[in-house]
Design an enzyme around this catalytic site. Structure first.
Site, PDB file in Angstrom:
ATOM      1  CG  HIS A   1       7.599   4.543   0.784  1.00 53.19           C
ATOM      2  ND1 HIS A   1       7.290   5.687   1.506  1.00 53.19           N
ATOM      3  CD2 HIS A   1       7.655   3.528   1.691  1.00 53.19           C
ATOM      4  CE1 HIS A   1       7.187   5.373   2.787  1.00 53.19           C
ATOM      5  NE2 HIS A   1       7.394   4.072   2.925  1.00 53.19           N
TER       6      HIS A   1
ATOM      7  CG  HIS B   1      -0.088   0.151   2.504  1.00 53.80           C
ATOM      8  ND1 HIS B   1       0.473  -0.938   3.162  1.00 53.80           N
ATOM      9  CD2 HIS B   1       0.303   1.250   3.205  1.00 53.80           C
ATOM     10  CE1 HIS B   1       1.159  -0.503   4.213  1.00 53.80           C
ATOM     11  NE2 HIS B   1       1.081   0.814   4.257  1.00 53.80           N
TER      12      HIS B   1
END
Length: 189
Positions: free
Chosen positions: A130, A44
């Site tokens: 990220h 995620h």
């Protein structure tokens, strides 16, 4: 509410994207020796880490997030780089980076402000989108960041996907995958 439970809001990746990332990680594991690799279902992009929270405060944040994202439409993102956080010689986080997309930063700002409005104390470092792939360098030698350039599969062939929803997740440290979806906030088409 479980006192050891942690909660966070994140941009959910489509399952096809998670599988493509997993395939790349399976190859990268042979060259990069990190202690723990993240389960692919847990991939995620974190937007706001809340820590532990009372049910009423979570509900309040969810109402604010729902309202904030009401007019957000889905958008395209690409995963186009590899990187690390932590000490140069022994990083604590290995990640895949999302391209710098204005819409992603806008969504993060909306979610962050909604959580702040719900009285959460939030991370103050700049947003660095990220996807955590692994944790804790365990290689016999010091980590060589320049090696990432030669093995980066995303530089030449980025993974592209549509961002379609934000999710409120709960962390379960005793499970794998360890993130449970508590509430979903879909974008409009």
């Amino acid at each position: 509410m479980n006192r050891n439970a942690h909660f966070f809001y994140a941009l959910r990746l489509p399952m096809e994207t998670k599988i493509l990332l997993k395939e790349q990680c399976d190859r990268l594991k042979q060259q990069l020796h990190f202690g723990r690799w993240v389960h692919h279902e847990d991939y995620h992009i974190t937007l706001a880490f809340l820590g532990n929270a009372e049910k009423s405060q979570l509900e309040q944040s969810a109402a604010y997030v729902q309202k904030a994202l009401m007019d957000v439409s889905s958008f395209k993102l690409s995963i186009n780089s590899l990187g690390v956080f932590g000490k140069k010689e022994s990083p604590r986080i290995f990640w895949a980076g999302a391209a710098n997309e204005d819409k992603l930063h806008e969504v993060r700002k909306l979610v962050y402000e909604a959580c702040y409005q719900a009285q959460f104390k939030l991370e103050s470092r700049p947003f660095s989108p990220h996807i955590t792939l692994a944790r804790k360098w365990k290689g016999e030698n010091e980590f060589a960041k320049e090696k990432l350039v030669s093995i980066d599969p995303f530089a030449a062939s980025p993974i592209q996907f549509s961002a379609t929803e934000v999710v409120l997740y709960q962390t379960h440290l005793d499970r794998e995958p360890k993130y449970e979806s508590i509430q979903v906030f879909p974008f409009s088409e």
